[in-house]
Design a protein around this motif. Structure first.
Motif, PDB file in Angstrom:
ATOM      1  N   VAL A   1       1.167  -1.346  -0.010  1.00 51.69           N
ATOM      2  CA  VAL A   1       0.093   0.092  -0.146  1.00 51.69           C
ATOM      3  C   VAL A   1       0.716   1.420  -0.170  1.00 51.69           C
ATOM      4  O   VAL A   1       1.645   0.780   0.812  1.00 51.69           O
ATOM      5  CB  VAL A   1      -1.069   0.015   1.333  1.00 51.69           C
ATOM      6  CG1 VAL A   1      -2.352   1.354   1.200  1.00 51.69           C
ATOM      7  CG2 VAL A   1      -1.530  -1.063   1.080  1.00 51.69           C
ATOM      8  N   ASN A   2       0.599   2.125  -1.045  1.00 56.05           N
ATOM      9  CA  ASN A   2       0.678   3.469  -1.169  1.00 56.05           C
ATOM     10  C   ASN A   2       0.311   4.043  -0.268  1.00 56.05           C
ATOM     11  O   ASN A   2      -0.848   4.212  -0.174  1.00 56.05           O
ATOM     12  CB  ASN A   2       1.109   3.467  -3.093  1.00 56.05           C
ATOM     13  CG  ASN A   2       2.174   3.478  -3.646  1.00 56.05           C
ATOM     14  OD1 ASN A   2       1.591   1.966  -3.929  1.00 56.05           O
ATOM     15  ND2 ASN A   2       3.491   3.307  -3.528  1.00 56.05           N
ATOM     16  N   VAL A   3       1.032   4.672   1.190  1.00 55.94           N
ATOM     17  CA  VAL A   3       0.548   5.646   1.596  1.00 55.94           C
ATOM     18  C   VAL A   3       1.081   6.935   2.187  1.00 55.94           C
ATOM     19  O   VAL A   3       1.990   7.049   1.431  1.00 55.94           O
ATOM     20  CB  VAL A   3       0.578   5.154   2.986  1.00 55.94           C
ATOM     21  CG1 VAL A   3      -0.170   3.959   3.287  1.00 55.94           C
ATOM     22  CG2 VAL A   3       1.657   4.875   3.535  1.00 55.94           C
ATOM     23  N   ARG A   4       0.575   8.381   2.783  1.00 57.85           N
ATOM     24  CA  ARG A   4       0.848   9.638   2.559  1.00 57.85           C
ATOM     25  C   ARG A   4       0.334   9.321   4.360  1.00 57.85           C
ATOM     26  O   ARG A   4      -0.682   9.613   4.507  1.00 57.85           O
ATOM     27  CB  ARG A   4      -0.287  10.329   2.037  1.00 57.85           C
ATOM     28  CG  ARG A   4       0.557  11.734   2.060  1.00 57.85           C
ATOM     29  CD  ARG A   4       0.040  12.636   0.815  1.00 57.85           C
ATOM     30  NE  ARG A   4      -1.641  13.461   1.397  1.00 57.85           N
ATOM     31  CZ  ARG A   4      -2.645  12.440   0.760  1.00 57.85           C
ATOM     32  NH1 ARG A   4      -2.261  12.006  -0.554  1.00 57.85           N
ATOM     33  NH2 ARG A   4      -3.824  12.927   1.583  1.00 57.85           N
ATOM     34  N   TYR A   5       1.692  10.192   4.853  1.00 61.23           N
ATOM     35  CA  TYR A   5       1.173  10.711   6.079  1.00 61.23           C
ATOM     36  C   TYR A   5       0.995  12.287   6.562  1.00 61.23           C
ATOM     37  O   TYR A   5       2.297  12.728   5.696  1.00 61.23           O
ATOM     38  CB  TYR A   5       2.550  10.352   6.800  1.00 61.23           C
ATOM     39  CG  TYR A   5       2.984   8.602   7.199  1.00 61.23           C
ATOM     40  CD1 TYR A   5       2.255   8.419   8.343  1.00 61.23           C
ATOM     41  CD2 TYR A   5       2.860   8.209   6.295  1.00 61.23           C
ATOM     42  CE1 TYR A   5       2.678   6.532   8.299  1.00 61.23           C
ATOM     43  CE2 TYR A   5       3.366   6.931   6.631  1.00 61.23           C
ATOM     44  CZ  TYR A   5       3.176   5.676   8.224  1.00 61.23           C
ATOM     45  OH  TYR A   5       3.463   4.662   8.110  1.00 61.23           O
TER      46      TYR A   5
ATOM     47  N   VAL B   1       4.816  12.895   4.483  1.00 64.15           N
ATOM     48  CA  VAL B   1       5.872  11.852   3.506  1.00 64.15           C
ATOM     49  C   VAL B   1       5.024  11.060   3.287  1.00 64.15           C
ATOM     50  O   VAL B   1       4.000  10.374   3.755  1.00 64.15           O
ATOM     51  CB  VAL B   1       6.718  11.756   5.129  1.00 64.15           C
ATOM     52  CG1 VAL B   1       6.091  11.119   5.889  1.00 64.15           C
ATOM     53  CG2 VAL B   1       7.896  10.919   4.072  1.00 64.15           C
ATOM     54  N   ARG B   2       5.261  10.085   2.614  1.00 69.38           N
ATOM     55  CA  ARG B   2       4.705   9.227   1.683  1.00 69.38           C
ATOM     56  C   ARG B   2       6.149   8.380   1.949  1.00 69.38           C
ATOM     57  O   ARG B   2       6.894   7.930   2.462  1.00 69.38           O
ATOM     58  CB  ARG B   2       5.326   9.477  -0.226  1.00 69.38           C
ATOM     59  CG  ARG B   2       4.429  11.044  -0.261  1.00 69.38           C
ATOM     60  CD  ARG B   2       4.142  10.640  -1.638  1.00 69.38           C
ATOM     61  NE  ARG B   2       3.728   9.428  -2.569  1.00 69.38           N
ATOM     62  CZ  ARG B   2       2.919   9.178  -3.329  1.00 69.38           C
ATOM     63  NH1 ARG B   2       2.860  10.101  -3.862  1.00 69.38           N
ATOM     64  NH2 ARG B   2       2.456   8.047  -3.990  1.00 69.38           N
ATOM     65  N   GLY B   3       4.950   6.779   1.953  1.00 66.62           N
ATOM     66  CA  GLY B   3       5.368   5.777   2.809  1.00 66.62           C
ATOM     67  C   GLY B   3       4.872   4.927   1.552  1.00 66.62           C
ATOM     68  O   GLY B   3       4.233   4.663   0.920  1.00 66.62           O
ATOM     69  N   VAL B   4       5.859   3.460   2.135  1.00 63.22           N
ATOM     70  CA  VAL B   4       4.863   1.779   1.312  1.00 63.22           C
ATOM     71  C   VAL B   4       4.204   1.252   3.235  1.00 63.22           C
ATOM     72  O   VAL B   4       5.617   1.273   3.689  1.00 63.22           O
ATOM     73  CB  VAL B   4       5.551   1.697   0.687  1.00 63.22           C
ATOM     74  CG1 VAL B   4       5.539   0.421   0.242  1.00 63.22           C
ATOM     75  CG2 VAL B   4       5.272   1.944  -0.576  1.00 63.22           C
ATOM     76  N   HIS B   5       3.518   0.388   2.528  1.00 63.21           N
ATOM     77  CA  HIS B   5       3.312  -0.889   4.125  1.00 63.21           C
ATOM     78  C   HIS B   5       3.278  -2.143   3.279  1.00 63.21           C
ATOM     79  O   HIS B   5       2.539  -1.383   2.150  1.00 63.21           O
ATOM     80  CB  HIS B   5       1.283   0.125   4.561  1.00 63.21           C
ATOM     81  CG  HIS B   5       1.973   1.013   4.954  1.00 63.21           C
ATOM     82  ND1 HIS B   5       0.727   1.666   5.893  1.00 63.21           N
ATOM     83  CD2 HIS B   5       2.321   0.990   5.717  1.00 63.21           C
ATOM     84  CE1 HIS B   5       1.483   2.942   6.868  1.00 63.21           C
ATOM     85  NE2 HIS B   5       2.265   2.924   7.098  1.00 63.21           N
ATOM     86  N   VAL B   6       3.899  -2.808   4.297  1.00 58.96           N
ATOM     87  CA  VAL B   6       3.826  -3.817   3.139  1.00 58.96           C
ATOM     88  C   VAL B   6       3.229  -5.214   4.172  1.00 58.96           C
ATOM     89  O   VAL B   6       3.131  -5.124   5.444  1.00 58.96           O
ATOM     90  CB  VAL B   6       5.566  -4.610   2.380  1.00 58.96           C
ATOM     91  CG1 VAL B   6       5.280  -5.789   2.224  1.00 58.96           C
ATOM     92  CG2 VAL B   6       5.525  -4.088   2.226  1.00 58.96           C
ATOM     93  N   TRP B   7       1.846  -5.843   4.123  1.00 59.98           N
ATOM     94  CA  TRP B   7       1.303  -6.417   4.459  1.00 59.98           C
ATOM     95  C   TRP B   7       0.729  -8.157   3.723  1.00 59.98           C
ATOM     96  O   TRP B   7       0.992  -8.344   3.208  1.00 59.98           O
ATOM     97  CB  TRP B   7      -0.391  -6.190   4.593  1.00 59.98           C
ATOM     98  CG  TRP B   7      -0.687  -4.856   5.150  1.00 59.98           C
ATOM     99  CD1 TRP B   7      -0.118  -3.766   3.884  1.00 59.98           C
ATOM    100  CD2 TRP B   7      -0.913  -4.891   6.679  1.00 59.98           C
ATOM    101  NE1 TRP B   7      -0.794  -2.821   5.855  1.00 59.98           N
ATOM    102  CE2 TRP B   7      -0.799  -2.581   6.851  1.00 59.98           C
ATOM    103  CE3 TRP B   7      -1.034  -5.064   7.434  1.00 59.98           C
ATOM    104  CZ2 TRP B   7      -1.634  -2.516   7.695  1.00 59.98           C
ATOM    105  CZ3 TRP B   7      -1.614  -4.197   8.538  1.00 59.98           C
ATOM    106  CH2 TRP B   7      -1.430  -3.303   9.042  1.00 59.98           C
ATOM    107  N   GLU B   8       1.306  -9.058   4.631  1.00 60.63           N
ATOM    108  CA  GLU B   8       1.105 -10.099   4.129  1.00 60.63           C
ATOM    109  C   GLU B   8      -0.062 -11.421   4.864  1.00 60.63           C
ATOM    110  O   GLU B   8      -0.395 -10.323   6.334  1.00 60.63           O
ATOM    111  CB  GLU B   8       2.830 -10.532   4.998  1.00 60.63           C
ATOM    112  CG  GLU B   8       3.468 -10.537   4.593  1.00 60.63           C
ATOM    113  CD  GLU B   8       4.102 -11.117   3.470  1.00 60.63           C
ATOM    114  OE1 GLU B   8       3.427 -12.338   2.379  1.00 60.63           O
ATOM    115  OE2 GLU B   8       4.367 -10.662   2.700  1.00 60.63           O
TER     116      GLU B   8
END
Length: 134
Positions: free
Chosen positions: A86-90, A103-110
């Motif tokens: 998931v591309n996210v924005r904080y 800041v932008r970031g990335v979340h990786v979920w399993e």
């Protein structure tokens, strides 16, 4: 998109919406009881955390008390098998310093097919550390 890819994305959308509303049961409903939650290297809140209670104690309760705003907006969901990226924005404001940051970031979920078993976040932790004054 197949149902096997749609279901985890739907579950995650509901979890992000729950976080935005402050509805933690909605967030934790998406998590496995033994989820392994890993914050980025250099995070203000280092982990890893195991299980929803550690996530609450080590991360979410601190976010609620140390930041006057902590908004995470998912922008794009990229499912691939048991993984959803998931591309996210904080957008945040620290209570103690009054400093804001984006800041932008990335979340990786399993996922195990029913709930999420692992989370790992990636973002520029320096931006958040400056806002927090650490």
């Amino acid at each position: 998109m197949t149902t096997s890819l749609t279901a985890p994305v739907t579950l995650l959308r509901e979890a992000y919406d729950g976080f935005a509303r402050g509805d933690l049961p909605a967030v934790f409903g998406a998590m496995s009881p033994d989820i392994r939650w890993t914050e980025p290297v250099g995070s203000v809140y280092p982990g890893p955390f195991t299980g929803p209670q550690e996530v609450v104690d080590g991360l979410f309760s601190r976010l609620a008390t140390e930041w006057t705003a902590f908004v995470v907006t998912p922008e794009r969901f990229l499912p691939s098998g048991s993984t959803v990226v998931v591309n996210v924005r904080y957008e945040v404001t620290h209570a103690g310093t009054g400093r804001s940051a984006a800041v932008r970031g990335v979340h990786v979920w399993e996922s195990d097919g029913e709930r999420f078993t692992a989370f790992e976040g990636f973002l520029d932790t320096h931006v958040l550390r400056v806002a927090a004054g650490v």
